[in-house]
Design a protein around this motif. Sequence first.
Motif, PDB file in Angstrom:
ATOM      1  N   GLY A 140       0.836  -1.198   0.000  1.00  0.00           N
ATOM      2  CA  GLY A 140       0.000   0.000   0.000  1.00  0.00           C
ATOM      3  C   GLY A 140       0.868   1.244   0.000  1.00  0.00           C
ATOM      4  O   GLY A 140       1.717   1.416   0.883  1.00  0.00           O
ATOM      5  N   GLY A 141       0.698   2.101  -1.006  1.00  0.00           N
ATOM      6  CA  GLY A 141       1.500   3.307  -1.107  1.00  0.00           C
ATOM      7  C   GLY A 141       2.944   3.027  -1.487  1.00  0.00           C
ATOM      8  O   GLY A 141       3.852   3.714  -1.005  1.00  0.00           O
ATOM      9  N   ASP A 142       3.168   2.022  -2.345  1.00  0.00           N
ATOM     10  CA  ASP A 142       4.521   1.591  -2.684  1.00  0.00           C
ATOM     11  C   ASP A 142       4.848   1.849  -4.156  1.00  0.00           C
ATOM     12  O   ASP A 142       3.994   1.712  -5.036  1.00  0.00           O
ATOM     13  N   ASP A 143       6.089   2.199  -4.396  1.00  0.00           N
ATOM     14  CA  ASP A 143       6.649   2.344  -5.738  1.00  0.00           C
ATOM     15  C   ASP A 143       7.079   0.946  -6.184  1.00  0.00           C
ATOM     16  O   ASP A 143       7.871   0.285  -5.504  1.00  0.00           O
ATOM     17  N   VAL A 144       6.583   0.482  -7.326  1.00  0.00           N
ATOM     18  CA  VAL A 144       6.823  -0.900  -7.760  1.00  0.00           C
ATOM     19  C   VAL A 144       7.357  -0.938  -9.191  1.00  0.00           C
ATOM     20  O   VAL A 144       6.812  -0.290 -10.085  1.00  0.00           O
ATOM     21  N   MET A 145       8.404  -1.728  -9.389  1.00  0.00           N
ATOM     22  CA  MET A 145       8.927  -2.006 -10.724  1.00  0.00           C
ATOM     23  C   MET A 145       8.664  -3.477 -11.018  1.00  0.00           C
ATOM     24  O   MET A 145       9.038  -4.349 -10.225  1.00  0.00           O
ATOM     25  N   ALA A 146       8.029  -3.754 -12.156  1.00  0.00           N
ATOM     26  CA  ALA A 146       7.671  -5.131 -12.503  1.00  0.00           C
ATOM     27  C   ALA A 146       8.149  -5.475 -13.905  1.00  0.00           C
ATOM     28  O   ALA A 146       8.117  -4.636 -14.809  1.00  0.00           O
ATOM     29  N   CYS A 147       8.580  -6.697 -14.062  1.00  0.00           N
ATOM     30  CA  CYS A 147       8.965  -7.234 -15.369  1.00  0.00           C
ATOM     31  C   CYS A 147       7.870  -8.219 -15.771  1.00  0.00           C
ATOM     32  O   CYS A 147       7.642  -9.220 -15.077  1.00  0.00           O
ATOM     33  N   HIS A 163       6.011   0.260 -14.587  1.00  0.00           N
ATOM     34  CA  HIS A 163       6.036   0.959 -13.314  1.00  0.00           C
ATOM     35  C   HIS A 163       4.626   0.987 -12.729  1.00  0.00           C
ATOM     36  O   HIS A 163       3.666   1.315 -13.428  1.00  0.00           O
ATOM     37  N   PHE A 164       4.506   0.627 -11.443  1.00  0.00           N
ATOM     38  CA  PHE A 164       3.208   0.587 -10.769  1.00  0.00           C
ATOM     39  C   PHE A 164       3.280   1.345  -9.450  1.00  0.00           C
ATOM     40  O   PHE A 164       4.363   1.619  -8.919  1.00  0.00           O
ATOM     41  N   TYR A 165       2.108   1.669  -8.942  1.00  0.00           N
ATOM     42  CA  TYR A 165       1.986   2.248  -7.609  1.00  0.00           C
ATOM     43  C   TYR A 165       0.869   1.493  -6.896  1.00  0.00           C
ATOM     44  O   TYR A 165      -0.245   1.373  -7.419  1.00  0.00           O
ATOM     45  N   ASN A 166       1.211   0.948  -5.725  1.00  0.00           N
ATOM     46  CA  ASN A 166       0.218   0.180  -4.983  1.00  0.00           C
ATOM     47  C   ASN A 166      -0.786   1.098  -4.296  1.00  0.00           C
ATOM     48  O   ASN A 166      -0.414   1.914  -3.447  1.00  0.00           O
ATOM     49  N   VAL A 167      -2.031   0.942  -4.691  1.00  0.00           N
ATOM     50  CA  VAL A 167      -3.129   1.650  -4.031  1.00  0.00           C
ATOM     51  C   VAL A 167      -3.875   0.606  -3.212  1.00  0.00           C
ATOM     52  O   VAL A 167      -4.682  -0.145  -3.737  1.00  0.00           O
ATOM     53  N   PRO A 175      12.967  13.812  -8.997  1.00  0.00           N
ATOM     54  CA  PRO A 175      12.177  14.900  -8.400  1.00  0.00           C
ATOM     55  C   PRO A 175      11.132  14.325  -7.459  1.00  0.00           C
ATOM     56  O   PRO A 175      10.609  13.233  -7.684  1.00  0.00           O
ATOM     57  N   ARG A 176      10.852  15.037  -6.410  1.00  0.00           N
ATOM     58  CA  ARG A 176       9.903  14.548  -5.419  1.00  0.00           C
ATOM     59  C   ARG A 176       8.551  14.260  -6.065  1.00  0.00           C
ATOM     60  O   ARG A 176       7.930  15.134  -6.670  1.00  0.00           O
ATOM     61  N   GLU A 177       8.121  13.035  -5.939  1.00  0.00           N
ATOM     62  CA  GLU A 177       6.833  12.625  -6.490  1.00  0.00           C
ATOM     63  C   GLU A 177       6.344  11.424  -5.696  1.00  0.00           C
ATOM     64  O   GLU A 177       7.140  10.555  -5.301  1.00  0.00           O
ATOM     65  N   GLU A 178       5.047  11.348  -5.505  1.00  0.00           N
ATOM     66  CA  GLU A 178       4.486  10.303  -4.647  1.00  0.00           C
ATOM     67  C   GLU A 178       4.753   8.908  -5.171  1.00  0.00           C
ATOM     68  O   GLU A 178       5.015   7.982  -4.393  1.00  0.00           O
ATOM     69  N   THR A 179       4.719   8.722  -6.486  1.00  0.00           N
ATOM     70  CA  THR A 179       4.791   7.377  -7.044  1.00  0.00           C
ATOM     71  C   THR A 179       6.205   6.889  -7.346  1.00  0.00           C
ATOM     72  O   THR A 179       6.396   5.738  -7.712  1.00  0.00           O
ATOM     73  N   ILE A 180       7.209   7.765  -7.231  1.00  0.00           N
ATOM     74  CA  ILE A 180       8.588   7.373  -7.508  1.00  0.00           C
ATOM     75  C   ILE A 180       9.462   7.807  -6.335  1.00  0.00           C
ATOM     76  O   ILE A 180       9.571   9.001  -6.050  1.00  0.00           O
TER      77      ILE A 180
END
Length: 230
Positions: A92-99, A111-115, A150-155
């Motif tokens: 939850g609220g995580d920056d995710v890299m997936a292959c 690139h994903f973001y856990n909601v 740069p500051r960003e919620e998803t990265i």
Amino acid sequence: FLFLAFYLVLIYSVHTGYPFPTAPPVDPFAKIRVDDCGKTKGCFRYGKPGCNAETCDYFLSYRRIGADVEFELSADTDGWVAVGFSSDKKMGGDDVMACVHDDNGRVRIQHFYNVGQWAKEIQRNPARDEEGVFENNRVTCRFKRPVYVPREETIVDLHLSWYYLFAWGPAIQGSITRHDIDSPPVSERVVSIYKYEDIFMPSAAYQTFSSPFCLLLIVALTFYLLMGTP
């Protein structure tokens, strides 16, 4: 005009024997080296003791290259393998890299973001120098992403330390579905890209006799058998 020019080139090539230029060969995917683990890169291995990048249930490595971090991922799956960067050990609220292995046989880095418990794909993808392969029922990939962003919620900024979430699972038409196990492994502590360790985490099949309770039970049974019964 373009058609006429192509036709003239074709006639010239046939009569002169001059070959058409060919596409440059595609370099094969370089195997992941595990003898570098703990030395020039950090590694996480999940599965059978002594497993490597081709036999672990899940494998991840990371190393700094200039202003980037290079990641290598591999998992025993025909769908997807991912790493998440989290401020805690929960999804939850995580920056995710997936292959992700798609229906065309390619492995794409997304690139994903856990909601909550749902992974939302983010169009802004920090990955570069991407490569991946699906062989022997395994998805394996390699990519880089910048240390600083740069500051960003998803990265997240990778110069900071994060818990690493490890997950893999099936894909349907190139879209990821629920991970293979109910409680995917998580790094025991936050991970720093400036510290290289080789960490092994036994999968469920190899955890049975590793807990303190089981060890105590084994000692008690052994003592009972050695002493015998009255």
